[in-house]
Design a protein around this motif. Structure first.
Motif, mmCIF file in Angstrom:
data_model
loop_
_atom_site.group_PDB
_atom_site.id
_atom_site.type_symbol
_atom_site.label_atom_id
_atom_site.label_comp_id
_atom_site.label_asym_id
_atom_site.label_seq_id
_atom_site.Cartn_x
_atom_site.Cartn_y
_atom_site.Cartn_z
ATOM 1 N N PRO A 38 4.953 5.161 -3.625
ATOM 2 C CA PRO A 38 4.682 6.294 -2.734
ATOM 3 C C PRO A 38 5.917 6.872 -2.049
ATOM 4 O O PRO A 38 6.026 8.090 -1.901
ATOM 5 C CB PRO A 38 3.712 5.723 -1.694
ATOM 6 N N THR A 42 10.246 2.015 2.148
ATOM 7 C CA THR A 42 8.978 1.465 2.656
ATOM 8 C C THR A 42 8.888 0.006 2.185
ATOM 9 O O THR A 42 9.435 -0.360 1.136
ATOM 10 C CB THR A 42 7.758 2.258 2.133
ATOM 11 N N PRO A 43 8.200 -0.829 2.962
ATOM 12 C CA PRO A 43 8.305 -2.270 2.714
ATOM 13 C C PRO A 43 7.687 -2.746 1.396
ATOM 14 O O PRO A 43 8.304 -3.527 0.659
ATOM 15 C CB PRO A 43 7.593 -2.894 3.920
ATOM 16 N N VAL A 44 6.461 -2.310 1.112
ATOM 17 C CA VAL A 44 5.792 -2.813 -0.096
ATOM 18 C C VAL A 44 6.570 -2.389 -1.348
ATOM 19 O O VAL A 44 6.823 -3.197 -2.256
ATOM 20 C CB VAL A 44 4.326 -2.319 -0.159
ATOM 21 N N CYS A 45 6.972 -1.126 -1.373
ATOM 22 C CA CYS A 45 7.725 -0.617 -2.535
ATOM 23 C C CYS A 45 9.024 -1.387 -2.719
ATOM 24 O O CYS A 45 9.426 -1.689 -3.854
ATOM 25 C CB CYS A 45 8.057 0.861 -2.348
ATOM 26 N N ARG A 122 -0.086 4.076 -6.204
ATOM 27 C CA ARG A 122 0.643 3.127 -7.051
ATOM 28 C C ARG A 122 0.003 3.118 -8.449
ATOM 29 O O ARG A 122 -0.972 2.410 -8.674
ATOM 30 C CB ARG A 122 0.601 1.720 -6.450
ATOM 31 N N ALA A 141 -1.556 2.821 -1.680
ATOM 32 C CA ALA A 141 -0.201 2.574 -1.178
ATOM 33 C C ALA A 141 -0.076 1.234 -0.464
ATOM 34 O O ALA A 141 0.969 0.582 -0.504
ATOM 35 C CB ALA A 141 0.210 3.706 -0.238
ATOM 36 N N SER A 142 -1.147 0.806 0.169
ATOM 37 C CA SER A 142 -1.050 -0.396 1.011
ATOM 38 C C SER A 142 -1.151 -1.703 0.227
ATOM 39 O O SER A 142 -0.955 -2.775 0.805
ATOM 40 C CB SER A 142 -2.161 -0.356 2.068
HETATM 41 C C1 BEZ Z 1 4.953 0.585 1.448
HETATM 42 O O1 BEZ Z 1 5.541 0.724 0.402
HETATM 43 O O2 BEZ Z 1 5.180 -0.360 2.170
HETATM 44 C C2 BEZ Z 1 3.924 1.586 1.898
HETATM 45 C C3 BEZ Z 1 4.026 2.894 1.503
HETATM 46 C C4 BEZ Z 1 3.091 3.808 1.941
HETATM 47 C C5 BEZ Z 1 2.033 3.366 2.764
HETATM 48 C C6 BEZ Z 1 1.937 2.031 3.114
HETATM 49 C C7 BEZ Z 1 2.887 1.127 2.672
#
Ligand code: BEZ
Length: 213
Positions: A38, A42-45, A122, A141-142
């Motif tokens: 997304p 950002t943390p998850v990515c 994603r 995204a989450s």
């Molecule tokens: C993430 O990559 O951490 C993230 C991106 C968009 C929304 C929530 C988390």
């Protein structure tokens, strides 16, 4: 309309962290994983791209090229790669497409406006050497994706193509597989499965994973 399994993966040319990518030409005879994230920084990515970099040998062994995409711009990607390398203790070793004009995101229907009208969800597209979409995965995204599962799906697809087998529920590499129901000729079955098989039912024929000794 959304891309479906069996469709030809749309071709495109787009800038990336490794220079311009002419998609079909870049894929060549390889399998491809095209996956969206997304947003940069950002943390998850950050964790997903770091883990994907660590799978380099796994993808190479399977003749798979990996290509990430987000709607952020190239200079943002370039700066972010430094953070990924630092925090995930790796070196990003695949191109990240810059898609600020949403060319790729729109072609692959990666923006789901009822979730977010700006950023991609994603998505993962599994593309075979004939450029056919063979599988897709879509997460919000989450939720970070499981890239070990991405490798597992590639293994399943390649076993199907090479050995006419399907993989059962929760299958892991090395476990027994299923002879595809369309294969009925006893001579062909004998030749393809020299280790034999167990017919639990006429339609459920179990055999050891055929590419292993
Ligand atoms: C993430 O990559 O951490 C993230 C991106 C968009 C929304 C929530 C988390």
């Amino acid at each position: 309309m959304a891309l479906r399994i069996g469709d030809i993966a749309p071709d495109f040319t787009q800038e990336s962290t490794a220079g311009p990518v002419h998609f079909h030409e870049w894929l060549g005879d390889s399998w491809g994983i095209l996956f969206s994230h997304p947003k940069d920084f950002t943390p998850v990515c950050t964790t997903e791209l770091g883990y994907t970099a660590k799978l380099k040998e796994q993808f190479a062994k399977r003749n798979v090229k990996v290509l990430a995409v987000s709607v952020d711009a190239l200079d943002s990607h370039t700066k972010w790669v430094g953070d990924i390398n630092e925090t995930q203790k790796t070196t990003v070793n695949f191109p990240i497409l810059a898609d600020p004009d949403r060319k790729v995101s729109d072609l692959y229907d990666m923006i789901h406006p009822n979730a977010n009208d700006t950023f991609t969800v994603r998505s993962v597209f599994f593309i075979d050497p004939k450029k056919k979409v063979r599988a897709t995965i879509t997460y919000p995204a989450s939720t970070g994706r499981n890239f070990d599962e991405v490798v597992r799906v590639i293994d399943s697809l390649q076993l199907t193509d090479n050995y006419s087998v399907a993989t059962p529920v929760n299958w892991k590499y090395g476990e027994d597989v299923i002879i595809v129901p369309s294969l009925q000729d006893p001579e062909v079955i004998k030749q393809k499965f020299p280790k034999g098989y167990t017919a639990v039912k006429p339609y459920l024929r179990i055999t050891p994973q055929p590419n292993l000794p």
